[in-house]
Design a protein around this motif. Structure first.
Motif, mmCIF file in Angstrom:
data_model
loop_
_atom_site.group_PDB
_atom_site.id
_atom_site.type_symbol
_atom_site.label_atom_id
_atom_site.label_comp_id
_atom_site.label_asym_id
_atom_site.label_seq_id
_atom_site.Cartn_x
_atom_site.Cartn_y
_atom_site.Cartn_z
ATOM 1 N N UNK A 15 4.636 -0.849 -1.371
ATOM 2 C CA UNK A 15 3.293 -1.784 -0.518
ATOM 3 C C UNK A 15 3.492 -0.716 0.657
ATOM 4 N N UNK A 16 4.886 -0.994 1.218
ATOM 5 C CA UNK A 16 5.425 -0.842 3.083
ATOM 6 C C UNK A 16 6.369 -0.125 2.649
ATOM 7 N N UNK A 17 6.476 1.237 3.741
ATOM 8 C CA UNK A 17 7.687 1.927 4.073
ATOM 9 C C UNK A 17 7.359 3.028 3.112
ATOM 10 N N UNK A 18 8.986 3.725 3.243
ATOM 11 C CA UNK A 18 8.991 4.899 2.299
ATOM 12 C C UNK A 18 9.388 4.626 1.391
ATOM 13 N N UNK A 19 9.340 5.005 -0.035
ATOM 14 C CA UNK A 19 10.491 5.241 -1.123
ATOM 15 C C UNK A 19 11.701 5.990 -0.735
ATOM 16 N N UNK A 27 3.298 -7.395 -7.329
ATOM 17 C CA UNK A 27 3.033 -7.057 -9.036
ATOM 18 C C UNK A 27 4.034 -5.733 -9.736
ATOM 19 N N UNK A 28 4.652 -4.806 -9.310
ATOM 20 C CA UNK A 28 5.548 -3.927 -9.381
ATOM 21 C C UNK A 28 5.825 -4.648 -10.657
ATOM 22 N N UNK A 29 6.032 -3.663 -12.039
ATOM 23 C CA UNK A 29 7.084 -4.119 -13.041
ATOM 24 C C UNK A 29 8.564 -4.055 -12.536
ATOM 25 N N UNK A 30 9.022 -4.855 -13.865
ATOM 26 C CA UNK A 30 10.663 -3.964 -13.642
ATOM 27 C C UNK A 30 11.451 -3.231 -13.829
ATOM 28 N N UNK A 31 10.564 -2.529 -13.848
ATOM 29 C CA UNK A 31 11.136 -0.370 -14.028
ATOM 30 C C UNK A 31 10.620 0.206 -12.499
ATOM 31 N N UNK A 32 10.035 -0.513 -12.018
ATOM 32 C CA UNK A 32 9.990 0.383 -11.007
ATOM 33 C C UNK A 32 10.893 -0.435 -10.398
ATOM 34 N N UNK A 33 11.193 -1.375 -9.911
ATOM 35 C CA UNK A 33 12.192 -2.214 -9.134
ATOM 36 C C UNK A 33 13.410 -1.498 -9.959
ATOM 37 N N UNK A 34 13.915 -0.661 -11.103
ATOM 38 C CA UNK A 34 14.832 -0.857 -11.449
ATOM 39 C C UNK A 34 14.927 1.207 -11.074
ATOM 40 N N UNK A 35 13.938 1.598 -11.338
ATOM 41 C CA UNK A 35 14.154 3.436 -10.517
ATOM 42 C C UNK A 35 14.346 2.642 -9.156
ATOM 43 N N UNK A 36 13.332 2.183 -8.443
ATOM 44 C CA UNK A 36 14.061 2.423 -7.256
ATOM 45 C C UNK A 36 15.898 2.364 -6.675
ATOM 46 N N UNK A 37 16.014 1.365 -7.605
ATOM 47 C CA UNK A 37 17.912 1.588 -6.660
ATOM 48 C C UNK A 37 18.454 2.501 -7.505
ATOM 49 N N UNK A 38 17.719 3.003 -9.034
ATOM 50 C CA UNK A 38 18.435 4.440 -9.381
ATOM 51 C C UNK A 38 18.642 5.611 -8.431
ATOM 52 N N UNK A 39 16.957 5.850 -7.848
ATOM 53 C CA UNK A 39 16.961 6.011 -7.061
ATOM 54 C C UNK A 39 17.935 6.535 -5.522
ATOM 55 N N UNK A 40 18.105 4.986 -5.075
ATOM 56 C CA UNK A 40 19.836 5.076 -4.163
ATOM 57 C C UNK A 40 20.628 5.182 -4.191
ATOM 58 N N UNK A 41 20.685 5.269 -5.754
ATOM 59 C CA UNK A 41 21.988 5.204 -6.065
ATOM 60 C C UNK A 41 22.198 6.354 -6.393
ATOM 61 N N UNK A 42 21.160 7.305 -6.516
ATOM 62 C CA UNK A 42 21.604 8.507 -6.931
ATOM 63 C C UNK A 42 21.627 9.709 -5.432
ATOM 64 N N UNK A 43 21.123 9.227 -4.711
ATOM 65 C CA UNK A 43 20.905 9.651 -3.153
ATOM 66 C C UNK A 43 22.368 9.438 -2.874
ATOM 67 N N UNK A 44 22.826 7.716 -3.094
ATOM 68 C CA UNK A 44 24.050 7.624 -2.495
ATOM 69 C C UNK A 44 24.685 8.977 -3.080
ATOM 70 N N UNK A 45 24.807 8.671 -4.595
ATOM 71 C CA UNK A 45 25.956 9.711 -5.260
ATOM 72 C C UNK A 45 26.139 10.931 -4.669
ATOM 73 N N UNK A 71 14.282 11.271 -7.880
ATOM 74 C CA UNK A 71 14.955 10.492 -6.079
ATOM 75 C C UNK A 71 13.692 9.887 -5.156
ATOM 76 N N UNK A 72 12.348 10.714 -5.337
ATOM 77 C CA UNK A 72 11.082 10.966 -4.843
ATOM 78 C C UNK A 72 10.210 9.522 -5.832
ATOM 79 N N UNK A 73 10.853 9.323 -6.889
ATOM 80 C CA UNK A 73 9.820 7.930 -7.532
ATOM 81 C C UNK A 73 9.083 8.491 -8.643
ATOM 82 N N UNK A 74 8.459 9.566 -8.786
ATOM 83 C CA UNK A 74 7.428 10.282 -9.366
ATOM 84 C C UNK A 74 7.959 10.462 -10.917
#
Length: 145
Positions: A15-19, A27-45, A71-74
């Protein structure tokens, strides 16, 4: 890879900002939230280990283009990809239920911020989320909704 429940790719729900640090649609599904956390975790690791895409691809057996798309949420990852990345980096990347339950909305109710007291400390709680004590109770299978 086919997506479950006709979910769109995770970055579609920004909705706002950069992935991956963006605010997602309500209304984003739980899969989008989990993949967002995954991308953050992967980038940090990757940063901690000093890996870029190609070296991580070489040690994990996951194509560098797949890692970039994660990493790009694609893309929604499959379990094999996730397992190979976790094994290569030596840490879990997929958010745990307990971690994610705090960030993904409860689809049954809307979000409202209320204030309360927990252990003598003032807190703000969004109504679309379950408090920790209730999560623990529900997770043990003692909560019947």
């Amino acid at each position: 890879m086919p997506r479950s429940n006709k979910d769109k790719v995770p970055c579609h729900y920004v909705r706002q900002g950069t992935w991956p640090h963006a605010v997602l649609d309500d209304d984003a599904p739980v899969s989008a939230h989990r993949c967002q956390e995954l991308a953050q975790n992967l980038a940090r690791a990757m940063a901690r280990a000093g890996h870029t895409l190609r070296p991580l691809a070489a040690i994990s057996g996951v194509a560098h283009s797949t890692i970039a798309r994660l990493l790009q949420g694609q893309v929604l990852p499959d379990i094999g990809t996730l397992a190979r990345l976790e094994d290569a980096l030596g840490i879990p990347l997929w958010p745990t239920f307990r971690d994610s339950a705090r960030s993904a909305p409860n689809p049954v109710r809307g979000r409202e911020t209320t204030t309360g007291i927990r252990d003598g400390i003032p807190i703000e709680v969004e109504s679309g989320y379950l408090p920790d004590a209730l999560l623990d109770f529900a997770w043990r299978g003692k909560f019947d909704a």
